[in-house]
Design a protein around this motif. Sequence first.
Motif: not given
Length: 462
Positions: A418-419, A421-426
């Motif tokens: 999850l972390g 994915w969040t980093r990639k999204k940003k």
Amino acid sequence: MVPPSLLTEMRGAAMSLTAAASGLVVFLLSVSVVQGVHDWGVSYSPTEICAAKGSTVEIRCNFTYPSTWRGSVNTVEKTFWFTKWKDGVHVDLTTVSEYAGRVEDLCENNTCTLRIRNLTESDSAEYKFKFETNQGGKYSGSPGVTLSVSNLQVTSGTNRLYCQSSCHQYSYPSYIWYKNGQSIQGETADYTSNPNNADSYSCALKGYEDFPSPPVYAPKPPSVSVSPSAEIEEGSSVTLTCSSDANPAASYTWYKKNGNQKRPPLTTEPQLVFSSIQSSDSGQYFCKAENELGKITSKVNSVDVKYPPKLPSVSVSPSAEIEEGSSVTLTCSSDANPAANYTWYKEDEDSPKASGQIFTITDFRAEHSGSYSCGAQNKLGRSNSTFHLSVVAGSSTMIVNIIRMTLGVLMLIPVFLLGLWTRKKKALRSTTEACEPVEIELDSIPEYENVSHTAAQTEDRE
């Protein structure tokens, strides 16, 4: 032989005569001399006697004297036997303490006999007889009778026995030989034989058969005594004594048995002495008795030295690291005599954990870790050994821990993803914003003035 006293008296009588009667004086003197020579005398027969120790001997003599002397009747008033002078006087043997109760002076018809019973070697001497008359006449025969009291002894050589006697210097007596108490040979002082351990030999002077020599024989089976006879403790003084009936006396040799191997002698004395006996001295001992006639060994005697326990040794099984939950066997061993009893203790605990040589912990846990001691004890003392036991993680515990770690890791994966994915999204959002078009007039850039025009022209052409 005319006694000196008699000669003196005759000389005095002759000097009292007158010179006119000198012829008669010669005659009387001659008669007196002849009478003294033939009428005074002592004769012995035999003049040498060899007798056995302990026997009885008779020494005989005959004596003569004139029936009249000095014009009076001459009679015997005193007779006695003597060997020594004391203060210039002959001493009657019946008054000497060494002969008290053992001598008799027997006289009859001018024959006298000295009887000595229970002869000893100190009785060997020259014996003389003396008599005295009522007229003052004294006479003793010389030389007298030489008595040799022999303490017979049998000695041995190579296949030959010898009967030793102190009589040889005076006479050569005949001998009788005995084997096991039975007469076997006589006359000579030696005997050819090949004795064995069962035979005994003795000899006797002929005529004194009842007084044979002590028998000689090989040593009988030796006996061994141990002192003290009580239990032998390490460090004490112990003496082993070997003795055997033998004549001549036996010599002894001590050995310690070591299987079939021959060991050097320990000592050639009758006694084997341990001033401070040690446990290593335990074993089997025997002695050998030997003389000129044979040799024989004793039975084997065991010497068992008792001692307190030595420092115990402890073995742990299995010898590898102790895993929690496993079974552990402890074995305690100590050299002791008598055998030791064993007790197990754990530090800081008053009560023993177990007794006996083996101590087993079937399910070893962390709380079992610590210092232990093994005590070995017998009636002579006690000795202890201390050691440490510690546990390591067992395989089952390791599996549980691995599962726990695995579950923890699995639980962290969604959070991690999850972390991520969040980093990639940003990061994607940032990239998109950066890629939107921006109008830039090339004419405003000097370097691109011509390029822009050309591009425009090209575009017009199309």
